[in-house]
Design an enzyme around this catalytic site. Structure first.
Site, short mmCIF file in Angstrom:
data_model
loop_
_atom_site.label_atom_id
_atom_site.label_comp_id
_atom_site.label_asym_id
_atom_site.label_seq_id
_atom_site.Cartn_x
_atom_site.Cartn_y
_atom_site.Cartn_z
N ASP A 1 -0.03 -4.38 9.83
CA ASP A 1 -0.90 -3.38 9.17
C ASP A 1 -2.36 -3.81 9.13
O ASP A 1 -3.25 -3.04 9.50
CB ASP A 1 -0.44 -3.13 7.73
CG ASP A 1 0.88 -2.39 7.67
OD1 ASP A 1 1.31 -1.84 8.70
OD2 ASP A 1 1.50 -2.39 6.59
N ARG B 1 -2.94 -10.23 -7.00
CA ARG B 1 -3.91 -9.18 -6.66
C ARG B 1 -5.28 -9.35 -7.30
O ARG B 1 -6.30 -9.16 -6.62
CB ARG B 1 -3.33 -7.78 -6.96
CG ARG B 1 -2.02 -7.49 -6.23
CD ARG B 1 -2.09 -7.83 -4.78
NE ARG B 1 -0.84 -7.58 -4.07
CZ ARG B 1 -0.64 -7.85 -2.79
NH1 ARG B 1 -1.61 -8.36 -2.06
NH2 ARG B 1 0.51 -7.63 -2.22
N ASP C 1 0.03 -2.11 -5.71
CA ASP C 1 -0.96 -3.11 -5.31
C ASP C 1 -2.35 -2.54 -5.08
O ASP C 1 -3.35 -3.17 -5.39
CB ASP C 1 -0.46 -3.87 -4.09
CG ASP C 1 0.68 -4.80 -4.46
OD1 ASP C 1 0.61 -5.39 -5.55
OD2 ASP C 1 1.64 -4.92 -3.69
N SER D 1 10.03 -4.78 3.76
CA SER D 1 8.63 -5.09 3.46
C SER D 1 8.65 -6.24 2.46
O SER D 1 9.33 -6.17 1.44
CB SER D 1 7.98 -3.85 2.84
OG SER D 1 6.84 -4.26 2.11
N1 ARG Z 1 7.16 -4.15 -6.91
C1 ARG Z 1 6.38 -5.36 -6.89
C2 ARG Z 1 5.08 -5.15 -7.60
O1 ARG Z 1 4.64 -4.05 -7.76
C3 ARG Z 1 6.17 -5.90 -5.50
C4 ARG Z 1 5.30 -5.07 -4.59
C5 ARG Z 1 5.16 -5.60 -3.20
N2 ARG Z 1 6.44 -5.64 -2.60
C6 ARG Z 1 6.69 -5.72 -1.28
N3 ARG Z 1 7.93 -5.85 -0.95
N4 ARG Z 1 5.76 -5.66 -0.39
O2 ARG Z 1 4.47 -6.09 -8.03
#
Ligand code: ARG
Length: 399
Positions: A13, A93, A122, A173
């Site tokens: 990506d 983040r 995110d 993912s």
């Molecule tokens: N649900 C988790 C969060 O919001 C992880 C998000 C990212 N997950 C991923 N498999 N890319 O913090």
């Protein structure tokens, strides 16, 4: 020419995002990759960014800062989102946003960019954090703008000679850092389907773990984990060492359906071996040394803290204020906790502290009991007085 600072993971990506942003915005793209402890994914990331058209790539090791300034306060706050998720992805983040904003300033760039989709948490965390740090910064999310399906994205990459990693066939993912791994998509989207073993990389299946339990002793000083089995270690190494031990015993797998900030429920798998051990041990020690009323207040704040980390509200007065209270509580959180690990489970089997409010002489039923039994009668009389009165004057009751 416009300049955009992109958070670059090295995956498909963000690799596609480099030429896409350059073309769409007629901009120079500066890539930034942070080492948050995600491990080998970082090999030759700079070369990859440059080969797909970045003008520069900054690779920064922020593991110690991440562990000490983001992971540690959340551990001390007892932050587990919806009672389970130790927030590895969410905690990374705000630090990513902070570095992007700093590098944008250094590079005289007016915008930052990230590869988050338009459906997840995110994007909210990065956008909100970036604007808390620089209100004027523009945040571009190519993956929420380009409207390409996965096959279209792969075709776009092939046309431009962007290497498509072999892992692109993986239906999952994932996101990882030193505090844990998040896995979603593919068969996991059916919450009734058991996660296949292949989704796990940090933890062994409990079926394949040792048949004898392991004991691990963790020392804390004022709420900071300092040693494992008597060996003192800086936080990053301590977390890594617990990950190895817990992972070998299958500890740290979490399978949950959570409430996303954007209003939907999603099924997520987490692997957080060190986080599960450290939260278990820290909570136990804090309970041992903290007065009952403060313990209750602290527990309610844990929930608030987890929500605010999850919801992208790191750079806020609320988080800073809770941190201060939590730091005050940590002054007494010194001592040791012994954990037992066996077949995917981890539980406390011993705890001690110079500040323990537990006193054996008060708790014992054996000789040496110092509890004043005779005082109990008077205490109960007064304690129960309002109960007696309310019960005696209950409407409709025979008085
Ligand atoms: N649900 C988790 C969060 O919001 C992880 C998000 C990212 N997950 C991923 N498999 N890319 O913090």
């Amino acid at each position: 020419m416009e300049r955009i600072v992109l958070a670059y993971s090295g995956g498909l990506d963000t690799s596609v995002a480099i030429p896409w942003l350059a073309e769409k915005y007629q901009a120079e793209i500066v890539a930034v990759t942070l080492d948050l402890g995600q491990g080998k994914e970082l090999d030759d990331v700079r070369e990859r960014a440059m080969s797909v058209g970045a003008v520069r790539c900054h690779v920064l090791d922020v593991r110690a800062e991440f562990a000490e300034q983001y992971v540690l306060p959340s551990l001390q706050a007892g932050a587990l989102y919806e009672g389970q998720y130790p927030l590895a992805t969410a905690l990374g983040r705000p630090l990513i946003a902070k570095r992007l904003v700093e590098i944008a300033k250094m590079e005289s760039a007016g915008a930052i960019a990230h590869g988050c989709t338009g459906k997840g948490n995110d994007q909210v965390r990065i956008d909100v954090s970036a604007r808390a740090l620089n209100r004027a910064i523009r945040v571009v999310g190519p993956a929420r703008e380009w409207g390409m399906s996965r096959p279209a994205e792969i075709a776009y990459a092939r046309e431009r000679g962007i290497p498509v990693p072999a892992t692109v066939d993986s239906p999952y993912s994932t996101d990882s850092n030193l505090w844990g791994r998040s896995i979603e998509c593919g068969v996991l989207e059916d919450p009734w389907t058991e996660p296949p073993e292949e989704v796990y990389t940090l933890t062994k299946s409990p079926a394949d773990t040792p048949d004898a339990p392991a004991h691990v002793e963790l020392d804390f000083e004022q709420g900071v984990p300092t040693a494992v089995n008597g060996v003192a270690m800086p936080l990053v190494e301590l977390i890594g060492s617990l990950e190895t031990i817990a992972g070998a015993h299958g500890v740290g797998r979490i399978d949950m359906v959570e409430n996303r900030l954007v209003g939907i429920k999603s099924r997520e798998i987490y692997e957080a071996p060190a986080a599960v051990m450290l939260h278990t041990a820290h909570r136990e020690l804090e309970t041992l040394v903290t007065p009952r009323d403060l313990e209750r207040i602290k527990r309610r704040l844990s929930c608030e803290y987890a929500d605010l980390v999850y919801n992208g509200l790191w750079f806020t007065p609320t988080r800073r204020a809770i941190d201060k209270l939590v730091a005050d509580v940590q002054q007494r959180v010194t001592g040791s906790v012994r954990l037992k690990l066996f077949k995917g489970a981890c539980w406390v089997v011993g705890r001690k502290s110079p500040y323990a409010l537990y006193e054996e002489a008060l708790a014992t039923y054996d000789e040496g009991d110092q509890f004043d039994h005779s005082a109990a009668e008077g205490f109960i009389k007064i304690w129960g007085l309002p109960v007696e009165l309310a019960a005696a004057k209950q409407p409709g009751a025979d008085v």
